[in-house]
Enzyme design. Structure first.
Site, mmCIF file in Angstrom:
data_model
loop_
_atom_site.group_PDB
_atom_site.id
_atom_site.type_symbol
_atom_site.label_atom_id
_atom_site.label_comp_id
_atom_site.label_asym_id
_atom_site.label_seq_id
_atom_site.Cartn_x
_atom_site.Cartn_y
_atom_site.Cartn_z
ATOM 1 N N ASP A 1 2.853 -59.573 25.727
ATOM 2 C CA ASP A 1 3.032 -58.498 26.698
ATOM 3 C C ASP A 1 2.528 -59.000 28.056
ATOM 4 O O ASP A 1 1.988 -60.108 28.165
ATOM 5 C CB ASP A 1 2.242 -57.282 26.204
ATOM 6 C CG ASP A 1 2.295 -56.112 27.157
ATOM 7 O OD1 ASP A 1 3.390 -55.778 27.635
ATOM 8 O OD2 ASP A 1 1.230 -55.529 27.440
ATOM 9 N N ALA B 1 1.023 -56.615 31.355
ATOM 10 C CA ALA B 1 -0.159 -55.886 31.840
ATOM 11 C C ALA B 1 -1.107 -55.566 30.693
ATOM 12 O O ALA B 1 -0.710 -55.036 29.663
ATOM 13 C CB ALA B 1 0.261 -54.592 32.539
ATOM 14 N N ALA C 1 -2.282 -40.560 31.821
ATOM 15 C CA ALA C 1 -1.290 -41.581 32.160
ATOM 16 C C ALA C 1 -1.270 -42.715 31.142
ATOM 17 O O ALA C 1 -0.232 -43.357 30.938
ATOM 18 C CB ALA C 1 -1.574 -42.137 33.555
ATOM 19 N N MET D 1 1.388 -45.399 27.149
ATOM 20 C CA MET D 1 1.488 -46.775 27.643
ATOM 21 C C MET D 1 2.161 -47.685 26.623
ATOM 22 O O MET D 1 1.929 -47.589 25.428
ATOM 23 C CB MET D 1 0.104 -47.318 27.983
ATOM 24 C CG MET D 1 0.131 -48.673 28.673
ATOM 25 S SD MET D 1 1.001 -48.618 30.250
ATOM 26 C CE MET D 1 -0.188 -47.711 31.235
ATOM 27 N N LYS E 1 9.315 -47.600 31.362
ATOM 28 C CA LYS E 1 8.718 -46.684 32.327
ATOM 29 C C LYS E 1 9.454 -45.343 32.453
ATOM 30 O O LYS E 1 8.827 -44.308 32.645
ATOM 31 C CB LYS E 1 8.594 -47.380 33.693
ATOM 32 C CG LYS E 1 7.596 -48.519 33.649
ATOM 33 C CD LYS E 1 6.224 -48.034 33.197
ATOM 34 C CE LYS E 1 5.270 -49.180 32.875
ATOM 35 N NZ LYS E 1 4.982 -49.289 31.439
ATOM 36 N N HIS F 1 8.211 -43.574 29.551
ATOM 37 C CA HIS F 1 6.796 -43.267 29.776
ATOM 38 C C HIS F 1 6.663 -41.992 30.606
ATOM 39 O O HIS F 1 5.864 -41.102 30.281
ATOM 40 C CB HIS F 1 6.135 -44.450 30.488
ATOM 41 C CG HIS F 1 4.649 -44.366 30.581
ATOM 42 N ND1 HIS F 1 3.846 -45.479 30.568
ATOM 43 C CD2 HIS F 1 3.799 -43.312 30.718
ATOM 44 C CE1 HIS F 1 2.575 -45.113 30.681
ATOM 45 N NE2 HIS F 1 2.526 -43.798 30.780
ATOM 46 N N ARG G 1 10.499 -50.589 23.673
ATOM 47 C CA ARG G 1 9.577 -50.248 22.601
ATOM 48 C C ARG G 1 9.624 -48.756 22.272
ATOM 49 O O ARG G 1 9.958 -47.969 23.138
ATOM 50 C CB ARG G 1 8.144 -50.620 23.039
ATOM 51 C CG ARG G 1 7.975 -52.083 23.347
ATOM 52 C CD ARG G 1 6.682 -52.284 24.111
ATOM 53 N NE ARG G 1 6.551 -53.694 24.479
ATOM 54 C CZ ARG G 1 5.828 -54.115 25.508
ATOM 55 N NH1 ARG G 1 5.212 -53.247 26.275
ATOM 56 N NH2 ARG G 1 5.741 -55.392 25.761
ATOM 57 N N ASP H 1 -1.456 -54.906 23.913
ATOM 58 C CA ASP H 1 -2.632 -54.035 24.007
ATOM 59 C C ASP H 1 -2.305 -52.574 23.736
ATOM 60 O O ASP H 1 -3.183 -51.725 23.865
ATOM 61 C CB ASP H 1 -3.270 -54.156 25.396
ATOM 62 C CG ASP H 1 -2.338 -53.681 26.507
ATOM 63 O OD1 ASP H 1 -1.254 -54.266 26.646
ATOM 64 O OD2 ASP H 1 -2.694 -52.728 27.225
#
Length: 277
Positions: free
Chosen positions: A19, A21, A52, A56, A60, A63, A168, A194
């Site tokens: 990944d 970030a 927020a 994750m 986006k 998201h 994802r 993460d």
């Protein structure tokens, strides 16, 4: 009488799929979260950092939609606009989000300590380095040269909107790495992430998965903030983050990418013994 042929891959690992970030850059994963907060603020909707972070790992647009469906955020939207968030609202928020993300991604994209050393060790073992992200292609095209200037150049990068199937928690970005890198078996790959959707992605693709607790979204601190904690405070932050990633199905959970080479050795031992993810 019928026979079933069963083949188990027992060879070495061939690739690690990382990944971005919270994994290789942006300790604490602040670039996407802070920009999402600011995008919602442009519509007079307050979103906390904790809120927020909940979705994750998703692409986006997804998201933003998931964030708008959180009960607390949905209640604020209803109070502000007198209706639930609609698809066109997600589109409008995404249109607000994108220029902000393009403008600021570089501000949060310092390499995580130990990342370059880890990548060098992976390459010395003959592993290819693939990547995928919840970021769209426009953002990745901005991030890639920044990472390259810092010394990080993966062999492959797949963005969340590169594939028609989507991002994802489906396996498609991870599997696209397999295709582009020419990997012979998904069991020869390790997906490192993460977030819960990122772990789900790796599992759905049939790969080994490694979760990152301290450097990523689940702890959500800068590197300086993490370093300033006592060992007891780190343990208190680390344990629930690690448990969440293990519950998602991660085969291993470590603090950061700096610890990955040791896990790679363990996975190769398991592969040689005939185990699969």
């Amino acid at each position: 009488m019928s026979y079933r042929y069963q083949r188990r891959y027992c060879g070495p690992l061939q690739a690690v799929i990382l990944d971005w970030a919270g994994t290789v850059v942006d300790f604490g994963s602040f670039a996407p979260t802070q920009v999402l907060i600011d995008a919602f603020a442009g519509f007079d909707i307050e979103v906390t950092m904790e809120e927020a972070r909940v979705p994750m790992g998703l692409a986006k647009w997804d998201h933003i939609q998931a964030l708008g469906r959180l009960p607390t955020v949905a209640a604020r939207w209803q109070a502000r606009f007198g209706r639930a968030m609609q698809t066109e609202d997600v589109d409008a928020l995404y249109a607000r989000f994108m220029p902000l993300q393009l403008e600021r991604v570089g501000q949060y994209s310092a390499l995580i300590p130990g990342a370059l050393e880890c990548i060098a060790q992976l390459r010395s073992r003959g592993l290819k380095v693939g990547t995928c992200s919840g970021y769209p292609r426009q953002v990745m095209d901005r991030l890639l040269p920044i990472a390259a200037a810092a010394g990080y150049q993966p062999d492959c990068t797949v963005a969340a909107d590169d594939l028609p199937a989507g991002g994802r928690p489906g396996p498609w970005m991870a599997l696209e790495n397999v295709v582009r890198l020419g990997i012979s078996d998904v069991a020869a790959c390790v997906k490192v992430d993460d977030t819960v959707p990122g772990i789900a992605e790796g599992l759905a693709a049939g790969m080994w998965t490694v979760g990152l607790s301290a450097s990523g979204n689940e702890v959500g601190l800068t590197h300086a903030q993490w370093q300033a904690l006592s060992e007891g405070e780190r343990k208190a932050r680390r344990l629930p983050a690690a448990e969440k990633l293990y519950q998602a199905g991660a085969h291993y959970v470590i603090d950061s990418i700096a610890e990955l080479p040791t896990v790679i050795e363990r996975i190769e031992e398991r592969l040689a013994a005939g185990e699969r993810p």
